[in-house]
Design a protein around this motif. Structure first.
Motif, mmCIF file in Angstrom:
data_model
loop_
_atom_site.group_PDB
_atom_site.id
_atom_site.type_symbol
_atom_site.label_atom_id
_atom_site.label_comp_id
_atom_site.label_asym_id
_atom_site.label_seq_id
_atom_site.Cartn_x
_atom_site.Cartn_y
_atom_site.Cartn_z
ATOM 1 N N VAL A 158 55.216 -25.625 -33.472
ATOM 2 C CA VAL A 158 55.882 -25.379 -34.758
ATOM 3 C C VAL A 158 54.705 -25.278 -35.643
ATOM 4 O O VAL A 158 53.926 -26.182 -35.690
ATOM 5 C CB VAL A 158 56.744 -26.140 -35.161
ATOM 6 C CG1 VAL A 158 57.461 -25.749 -36.636
ATOM 7 C CG2 VAL A 158 58.024 -26.763 -34.312
ATOM 8 N N ALA A 159 54.347 -24.063 -36.236
ATOM 9 C CA ALA A 159 53.339 -23.782 -36.952
ATOM 10 C C ALA A 159 53.532 -22.915 -37.999
ATOM 11 O O ALA A 159 54.367 -21.979 -38.127
ATOM 12 C CB ALA A 159 52.277 -23.054 -35.994
ATOM 13 N N PRO A 160 52.710 -23.057 -39.305
ATOM 14 C CA PRO A 160 52.863 -22.237 -40.369
ATOM 15 C C PRO A 160 52.327 -20.649 -39.758
ATOM 16 O O PRO A 160 51.468 -20.583 -39.103
ATOM 17 C CB PRO A 160 51.705 -22.669 -41.455
ATOM 18 C CG PRO A 160 51.314 -23.808 -40.696
ATOM 19 C CD PRO A 160 51.847 -23.999 -39.389
ATOM 20 N N VAL A 161 52.877 -19.654 -40.262
ATOM 21 C CA VAL A 161 52.529 -18.378 -40.194
ATOM 22 C C VAL A 161 51.069 -17.900 -40.136
ATOM 23 O O VAL A 161 50.339 -17.222 -39.278
ATOM 24 C CB VAL A 161 53.465 -17.251 -40.733
ATOM 25 C CG1 VAL A 161 54.836 -17.020 -40.005
ATOM 26 C CG2 VAL A 161 53.271 -17.333 -42.250
ATOM 27 N N GLU A 162 50.434 -18.839 -41.390
ATOM 28 C CA GLU A 162 49.023 -18.228 -41.399
ATOM 29 C C GLU A 162 48.329 -18.458 -40.013
ATOM 30 O O GLU A 162 47.204 -17.872 -40.012
ATOM 31 C CB GLU A 162 48.516 -19.012 -42.748
ATOM 32 C CG GLU A 162 49.291 -18.787 -44.078
ATOM 33 C CD GLU A 162 50.453 -19.746 -43.956
ATOM 34 O OE1 GLU A 162 51.646 -19.336 -43.899
ATOM 35 O OE2 GLU A 162 50.218 -20.981 -43.846
ATOM 36 N N ASN A 163 48.718 -19.403 -39.160
ATOM 37 C CA ASN A 163 47.942 -19.577 -38.205
ATOM 38 C C ASN A 163 47.782 -18.536 -37.087
ATOM 39 O O ASN A 163 46.953 -18.529 -36.478
ATOM 40 C CB ASN A 163 48.207 -21.004 -37.448
ATOM 41 C CG ASN A 163 48.214 -22.169 -38.141
ATOM 42 O OD1 ASN A 163 48.930 -23.177 -38.147
ATOM 43 N ND2 ASN A 163 47.202 -22.187 -38.950
ATOM 44 N N PHE A 164 48.920 -17.420 -37.219
ATOM 45 C CA PHE A 164 48.856 -16.651 -36.288
ATOM 46 C C PHE A 164 47.940 -15.303 -36.598
ATOM 47 O O PHE A 164 48.605 -14.458 -37.539
ATOM 48 C CB PHE A 164 50.134 -15.945 -36.089
ATOM 49 C CG PHE A 164 51.153 -17.231 -35.135
ATOM 50 C CD1 PHE A 164 51.319 -16.847 -33.725
ATOM 51 C CD2 PHE A 164 51.495 -18.131 -35.619
ATOM 52 C CE1 PHE A 164 51.999 -17.816 -33.053
ATOM 53 C CE2 PHE A 164 52.098 -19.173 -35.018
ATOM 54 C CZ PHE A 164 52.359 -18.712 -33.635
ATOM 55 N N LYS A 165 46.679 -15.501 -36.428
ATOM 56 C CA LYS A 165 45.660 -14.487 -36.949
ATOM 57 C C LYS A 165 44.630 -14.436 -35.919
ATOM 58 O O LYS A 165 44.403 -15.352 -35.071
ATOM 59 C CB LYS A 165 45.210 -14.472 -38.355
ATOM 60 C CG LYS A 165 44.410 -15.707 -38.458
ATOM 61 C CD LYS A 165 44.218 -15.772 -39.928
ATOM 62 C CE LYS A 165 43.241 -17.048 -40.009
ATOM 63 N NZ LYS A 165 43.255 -17.797 -41.335
ATOM 64 N N GLY A 166 43.946 -13.235 -36.074
ATOM 65 C CA GLY A 166 42.589 -13.044 -35.340
ATOM 66 C C GLY A 166 42.614 -13.133 -33.634
ATOM 67 O O GLY A 166 43.795 -12.523 -33.352
ATOM 68 N N HIS A 167 42.140 -13.838 -33.067
ATOM 69 C CA HIS A 167 42.220 -14.163 -31.704
ATOM 70 C C HIS A 167 43.166 -15.448 -31.261
ATOM 71 O O HIS A 167 43.073 -15.834 -30.275
ATOM 72 C CB HIS A 167 40.769 -14.312 -30.975
ATOM 73 C CG HIS A 167 40.241 -12.921 -30.812
ATOM 74 N ND1 HIS A 167 40.575 -11.704 -30.086
ATOM 75 C CD2 HIS A 167 39.055 -12.595 -31.563
ATOM 76 C CE1 HIS A 167 39.937 -10.835 -30.231
ATOM 77 N NE2 HIS A 167 38.897 -10.976 -31.101
ATOM 78 N N GLY A 168 43.679 -15.692 -32.426
ATOM 79 C CA GLY A 168 44.380 -17.017 -32.311
ATOM 80 C C GLY A 168 44.041 -18.259 -32.083
ATOM 81 O O GLY A 168 44.384 -19.096 -31.558
ATOM 82 N N GLU A 169 42.789 -18.420 -32.954
ATOM 83 C CA GLU A 169 41.930 -19.568 -32.753
ATOM 84 C C GLU A 169 42.774 -20.786 -33.323
ATOM 85 O O GLU A 169 42.361 -21.731 -32.873
ATOM 86 C CB GLU A 169 40.637 -19.351 -33.469
ATOM 87 C CG GLU A 169 39.693 -18.366 -32.702
ATOM 88 C CD GLU A 169 39.775 -16.984 -33.427
ATOM 89 O OE1 GLU A 169 40.898 -16.787 -34.011
ATOM 90 O OE2 GLU A 169 39.070 -16.353 -32.840
ATOM 91 N N GLU A 170 43.420 -20.344 -34.078
ATOM 92 C CA GLU A 170 44.042 -21.670 -35.051
ATOM 93 C C GLU A 170 45.346 -22.087 -34.383
ATOM 94 O O GLU A 170 46.063 -22.968 -35.001
ATOM 95 C CB GLU A 170 44.190 -21.118 -36.475
ATOM 96 C CG GLU A 170 42.945 -21.145 -37.397
ATOM 97 C CD GLU A 170 43.206 -20.834 -38.771
ATOM 98 O OE1 GLU A 170 44.494 -21.139 -39.117
ATOM 99 O OE2 GLU A 170 42.426 -20.026 -39.058
ATOM 100 N N ILE A 171 45.968 -21.305 -33.140
ATOM 101 C CA ILE A 171 46.821 -21.628 -32.708
ATOM 102 C C ILE A 171 46.840 -22.904 -32.008
ATOM 103 O O ILE A 171 45.884 -22.987 -31.171
ATOM 104 C CB ILE A 171 47.631 -20.432 -31.854
ATOM 105 C CG1 ILE A 171 47.884 -19.249 -32.964
ATOM 106 C CG2 ILE A 171 48.855 -20.768 -31.282
ATOM 107 C CD1 ILE A 171 48.285 -17.961 -32.123
#
Lengths: 288, 201, 306
Positions: free
Chosen positions: C225-238
């Protein structure tokens, strides 16, 4: 085949069948075994028990004569058993005939184009609009009665509702995407009918067939009772019942009671088998 | 080896025209997309190309000859819902081998597990079933493939897996593909040109 | 306090294979919380249990399903009785299938029966206008509607109900882009007015546009379960390797798949459900299923996630 059936049966005896499907199958098996016993009993039983025995006339039910004896001293249990056996035999031929006609017409209506469909649908409506019994009597009478007349009459009158069900099923499966894909894979109409359509309607056909049985048997008994069916020297349930009528008023209740009851039980057994097969394959209740 | 649809028009009975005057020429190895709002007849057009439906107007030709009515159809259609395109009473191996015996390479590319072949359709997920539908449609005589929302019901990973496999096989065999999808990003990834169905209704 | 809490939910189905009856666990130890004023997007492969979660919350699972775990609404446990009371009033469903409309009732009246506040007729007309449904549509029966119109009717029904929780099960497929946008913006609007929205979808892109949090489902459980802001770029923050793979497989990103497929409920692996397809998997992963744990403002079910 038989040994595997027996094996399954044994399993079921040891512990009560654990889920609905097994229970349903168990009921079906028991019913079939019961019917087989009745048929075999009627065929194998000693004919000597129904010879005229004037010393032992009009006896009420006892251990010697479970269903009593009639005005000629014939054992009613034996007569009933033979009558039932005959009824089931006639019912079997009639139901097979009707189911075949239904299968053929249903498939034809759904696959042979608009004209065939209209014609067959019209025929179905025509037959459904007249009560079975009336058509049956007409046909049996035209053919001169007797075994042949009644069997042909039964086969020709009981197909319409099943034919309608099969027509609908075939229409539905024919428009299924997987059947269309199969056509484009270059499969012939015959191949598709055999591999896609028949397996799809087989369960419906089986249920329809089983539910035709009680109808056919009852109608056979009814027509025979009216004197338009099997000839009086055949040991049919209809004959037994109509002969007994005369003696009812003199208090010999067992003459009509036991044969009638047995007929009812047999009819209910067939009904049970049909209903249980339906339960077994009903997709809405498939997972209960 | 061309698939050509000329001035195709279609309507049900005497209803309004669903579309009229649709032209499409598909060369071997070409990937063309079709877009348009829902209900504008994209699916019907796909069915016409694959020979499931006859157009009211216009003709579809394959190699300058009309589409064959019998035998293996050179244009194969893949549907949106795999569970409907599969006979639920058949085991998976029978389904897979209905048209041809897919070779090992195709099975591996599509990620079809040997173990699945012995299962019933209701024991596999939609994504797994769709792989079978794709493998089934890729027979040696398939020249063109119509993918009508082929991966719409699937997750992104399965979608990508299936498309990678299909594109690779198509390249090798010089097979043409028509892609129908509402996902514009997928369309951009896959297609060399795109036809907008809005122009025909 | 969250308005809806799902704790350790498991849903099992009894199914026949031949004559044997087997129990398949379709959802296992699933945790989700929903706050008022928030849109939670639930994404994942078909068959990952997204719709079943919605049906479990509303208490409309089929007969052969059994359920364990706790679902709480406004802090109190949601029993079958309470589900019946709250269903359609405080918790509304925008169903996936258009078969959920009553076939014998004009759609206008169907929408009106759900109106809680104000004049039913005017509220219904207003909402129809908002979804570009013409005036004559209200007099139609469901069979006269196109797929898209039926979907918009379903949306309207939920929007006028004044529910505090709206569960939308794939509300957008088959709609035109403008209507999708309009519908999604409406979800954002009701959420901003204090409603909680659970948006079940596999359209990750549009989910990202309006949602606050994303819950990723895999094989019947939440993996992240993650805040939407994490879904960006190549997914490094996922956080979870599956969500990462899902993100990277999107056509607008790398369009690169990982091999394998989601296991069927009848053959779930022991341990982490994703381990057989995971590049990070170690022998430890195959032992027990990891618990959900907090990580960087989100939750993840992976022992290796950082």
């Amino acid at each position: 085949m038989i040994s595997s059936l027996k094996l399954k049966n044994k399993d079921n005896h040891k512990q009560l069948p654990s889920n609905r499907k097994k229970r349903t199958l168990f009921i079906i098996l028991i019913s079939i075994i019961f019917l087989v016993i009745v048929i075999l009993g009627g065929v194998l039983i000693d004919e000597g028990r129904i010879v005229t025995n004037l010393n032992d006339r009009n006896a009420p039910p006892s251990l010697d004569h479970l269903f009593g004896t009639d005005w000629l001293g014939r054992d009613m249990f034996t007569r009933t058993l033979m009558g039932l056996s005959l009824s089931i035999g006639v019912g079997l031929i009639g139901a097979i005939g009707s189911a075949s006609i239904a299968l053929f017409l249903g498939m034809a209506a759904a696959t042979m184009g608009k004209m065939a469909d209209r014609l067959i649908s019209w025929l179905i409506d025509l037959f459904l609009s007249v009560p079975h019994l009336v058509t049956l009597i007409l046909i049996a009478f035209t053919l001169g009665g007797g075994f042949k007349g009644i069997v042909i009459g039964l086969a020709l009158t009981h197909w319409p509702s099943l034919a309608r069900v099969i027509r609908a099923e075939v229409m539905q499966v024919r428009s299924a995407e997987y059947v269309q894909v199969s056509q484009k894979m270059g499969k012939s109409q015959w191949w598709i009918a055999l591999h896609h359509i028949l397996p799809h309607i087989a369960p419906q056909l089986l249920i329809g067939f089983m539910l035709l049985f009680p109808h056919v048997i009852l109608h056979e008994a009814a027509v025979t009772f009216l004197g338009l069916g099997l000839s009086p020297h055949e040991p049919a349930i209809g004959i037994i019942l109509s002969e007994s009528m005369k003696y009812l008023s003199s208090g010999m209740w067992w003459l009509a009671f036991f044969p009638g009851l047995c007929l009812l039980i047999i009819v209910r057994t067939f009904d049970q088998i049909g209903e249980n097969i339906r339960l077994l394959i009903d997709p809405n209740r498939a997972q209960d | 080896m061309q698939l050509e649809a000329k001035d195709i028009g279609f309507r049900y009975g005497n209803g309004p025209w669903l579309f009229q005057g649709v032209n499409l020429t598909l060369e071997p190895g070409e990937i063309v997309g079709i877009t348009g709002p829902s209900g504008c007849g994209k699916t019907t057009f796909c069915r016409i190309l694959a020979g499931f439906e006859t157009p009211i107007e216009g003709t579809v030709t394959f190699n300058s000859a009309p589409l064959p009515k019998k035998g293996y159809h050179p244009v194969q259609l893949i549907f949106q819902h795999p569970e409907k395109a599969i006979n639920p009473r058949w085991k998976m191996h029978k389904i897979l081998n209905e048209g041809w015996k897919p070779n090992k390479e195709v099975l591996e590319l599509l990620g079809i597990d040997r173990e699945w072949l012995e299962r019933w359709p209701n024991e596999l997920s939609g994504g797994e079933l769709q792989r079978f539908c794709v493998a089934r449609a890729l027979g040696p005589n398939t020249r063109f493939l119509i993918a009508d929302e082929m991966t719409t019901m699937l997750d992104a990973i399965t979608q990508t897996q299936i498309w990678h496999a299909v594109i690779e096989i198509a390249k090798k065999r010089k097979m043409g593909i028509v892609v129908v999808t509402h996902e514009s990003k997928l369309m951009q990834r896959l297609c060399q040109r795109v036809i907008d169905f809005n122009d025909f209704s | 306090m969250p308005i809806l809490e799902v704790e350790n939910l498991s849903v099992s189905f009894k199914q026949y294979t031949g004559l044997k009856q087997k129990t398949h666990k379709v959802i296992s130890s699933l945790n989700v919380t929903l706050e008022a004023g928030e849109i939670l997007a639930v994404v994942g492969a078909s068959g990952s249990g997204k719709s079943l979660l919605a049906h479990a919350i509303l208490g409309i699972l089929p007969r052969n399903a059994s359920i364990c775990g706790v679902i709480k609404y406004a802090g109190e446990e949601l029993t079958p009785d309470r589900q019946t009371v709250l269903r359609g009033k405080e918790i509304a469903l925008v169903p996936q299938s258009v078969n959920f409309l009553d076939p014998l009732m004009r759609v206008g009246s169907q929408v009106r029966t759900s109106v809680k506040n104000g004049d039913a007729v005017s509220v219904q007309r207003e909402v129809f206008e908002r979804y570009h449904l013409r005036q004559e549509v209200e007099k139609m029966y469901p069979f006269q509607l196109s797929g898209g119109m039926a979907r918009r009717t379903l949306l309207s029904t939920a929007m006028v109900s004044g529910a505090k929780v709206i569960i939308a099960d794939e509300p957008t497929p088959g709609l035109d882009p403008d209507v999708i946008k309009e519908a999604l913006n409406n979800f954002r609007e009701v959420a901003d007015n204090g409603c909680a929205v659970m948006l079940i979808t596999h359209d990750i892109e549009s989910a990202l546009n309006i949602a606050d949090k994303i819950a990723v489902f895999y094989a019947g459980t939440t993996v992240e379960v993650a805040p939407v802001e994490n879904f960006k770029g190549h997914g490094e923050e996922i956080r979870h390797p599956y969500s990462k793979a899902l993100w990277r497989a999107l056509p607008q990103n790398d369009f690169i798949p990982i091999p394998g497929s989601q296991p069927h409920p009848s053959s779930l692996p022991a341990g982490c459900l994703f381990a057989p397809r995971c590049v990070m998997a170690t022998p430890e992963c195959r032992q027990v299923q990891p618990e959900m744990r907090k990580l960087r403002g989100g939750m993840v079910r992976c022992i290796h996630a950082t």
